[in-house]
Design an enzyme around this catalytic site. Structure first.
Site, PDB file in Angstrom:
ATOM      1  N   SER A  65       0.792  -1.234   0.000  1.00  0.00           N
ATOM      2  CA  SER A  65       0.000   0.000   0.000  1.00  0.00           C
ATOM      3  C   SER A  65       0.820   1.277   0.000  1.00  0.00           C
ATOM      4  O   SER A  65       0.259   2.358  -0.202  1.00  0.00           O
ATOM      5  CB  SER A  65      -0.956   0.019   1.197  1.00  0.00           C
ATOM      6  N   LYS A  68       0.347   3.407  -3.002  1.00  0.00           N
ATOM      7  CA  LYS A  68      -0.829   4.270  -3.167  1.00  0.00           C
ATOM      8  C   LYS A  68      -0.454   5.751  -3.171  1.00  0.00           C
ATOM      9  O   LYS A  68      -1.147   6.569  -3.784  1.00  0.00           O
ATOM     10  CB  LYS A  68      -1.830   3.990  -2.044  1.00  0.00           C
ATOM     11  N   TYR A 192      -4.348  -2.147  -9.873  1.00  0.00           N
ATOM     12  CA  TYR A 192      -4.206  -2.092  -8.412  1.00  0.00           C
ATOM     13  C   TYR A 192      -3.328  -3.224  -7.883  1.00  0.00           C
ATOM     14  O   TYR A 192      -2.412  -2.996  -7.084  1.00  0.00           O
ATOM     15  CB  TYR A 192      -5.590  -2.133  -7.765  1.00  0.00           C
ATOM     16  N   TYR A 244      -4.460   3.700   8.304  1.00  0.00           N
ATOM     17  CA  TYR A 244      -5.812   3.209   8.540  1.00  0.00           C
ATOM     18  C   TYR A 244      -6.295   3.600   9.941  1.00  0.00           C
ATOM     19  O   TYR A 244      -6.189   4.760  10.324  1.00  0.00           O
ATOM     20  CB  TYR A 244      -5.862   1.690   8.290  1.00  0.00           C
ATOM     21  N   VAL A 262       1.290  -3.615   4.073  1.00  0.00           N
ATOM     22  CA  VAL A 262       1.293  -4.879   4.805  1.00  0.00           C
ATOM     23  C   VAL A 262       2.500  -5.757   4.455  1.00  0.00           C
ATOM     24  O   VAL A 262       2.682  -6.808   5.058  1.00  0.00           O
ATOM     25  CB  VAL A 262      -0.021  -5.661   4.598  1.00  0.00           C
TER      26      VAL A 262
END
Length: 309
Positions: A65, A68, A192, A244, A262
């Site tokens: 991630s 992103k 993605y 998050y 992760v």
């Protein structure tokens, strides 16, 4: 100052080292379950090109991630503020793959750094092109920022992402049902899954993040990659949403914008100062590297770096 920062890196690494191997590796993605939990790297990149590194800083890992952040920068560069028509800018307070808020908020994901938001951002980046063209743009951008044409997608991780991607498919189809995707679900997910499977070392990742520390300008090439106000807003979103439902705790302890993945990586930005990348695969329950976050907390305190100073 450079010697001082080198000492801060060494001190942060040594302080976190006893905790190496703790936390839980992301075993729900089979390719990541194989990674040695005792790996630990730390790299600090400075605007003059200096990199201070410790441990496994040259070992490639799946950035997951963290990618992103780069896709967000490219999407903003391509479609501008229109991105925010389909993606919010608020913290989620929920797990990275939660579907609950999507239903109550009409298929608009809370922010571009949770999975649903990153899927929507990838959709906007495609912008009527092929999935391969969008992936090529992401790779070319990251390679140029890292100063290394060898940065690549790990095909095993990409396949593993797709094979175990039922929840991400659910998120994408849910958004599509609300009309918030402009391309076919599998086309969007192809981008993605591959962006999340990019493999980089801490040294490469820290170097690649420097433009966000310098108002959108690559300090080593002089190229203005994104407008200064967009770089500042990306940093703001990283601070609020980069971890998050653990974003508040990270801001409290580290005081710098960051984005976790992760795979165990964290990219941390110190505006006007430099870019830091850490990697250790053992995760907290919120999906942030346990050892990496400890190291960043020690470094920020020792260096006196915080956006709140």
């Amino acid at each position: 100052m450079t010697n001082h920062l080198a000492r801060c890196v060494a001190e942060a690494y040594e302080q976190a080292l006893p905790h190496r191997g703790t936390g839980r590796v992301a075993d729900y993605i089979p390719a990541l379950a194989k990674v040695d939990p005792n790996r630990f790297g730390f790299a600090l990149a400075l605007p003059d090109g200096t990199v201070h590194a410790r441990g496994d800083a040259d070992e490639p890992f799946s950035i997951q991630s963290v990618s992103k952040v780069f896709t967000l920068a490219l999407a903003l560069r391509r479609v501008g503020s229109a991105l925010w028509d389909g993606v919010g800018r608020e913290p989620s307070g929920s797990a990275f793959n939660s579907i609950v808020q999507l239903e109550s908020e009409g298929g608009i994901p809370r922010n571009p750094l949770i999975n649903a938001g990153a899927i929507a951002t990838s959709d906007r980046l495609i912008d009527t092109r092929s999935a391969d063209a969008a992936v090529d743009e992401i790779l070319d951008f990251i390679r140029a920022r890292a100063g290394d044409a060898g940065v690549a997608i790990d095909p095993e991780v990409a396949a593993s992402e797709s094979e175990t991607g039922a929840r991400n498919r659910a998120l994408a189809y849910f958004m599509a049902s609300f009309g918030n995707l402009r391309h076919p679900v599998e086309t969007v997910l192809s981008v993605y899954f591959r962006q999340c499977a990019i493999a980089m070392s801490c040294r490469q990742l820290a170097r690649a993040g420097l433009f966000l520390a310098m108002d959108g300008r690559d300090p080593l090439t002089g190229e203005q990659l994104i407008e200064p106000h967009r770089a500042r807003r990306i940093n703001a979103i990283m601070m609020l949403c980069g971890h998050y439902d653990n974003s508040g705790e990270f801001a409290f302890r580290v005081g710098l914008p960051g984005k976790s993945g992760v795979g165990g990586g964290i990219l941390c930005i110190a505006p006007g100062q430099g870019s830091i990348a850490v990697w250790s695969p053992g995760l907290t329950e919120a999906g942030t590297s346990l050892v990496g976050a400890l190291a960043l907390e020690h470094f920020a305190y020792a260096a006196g770096w915080s956006v709140f100073d």
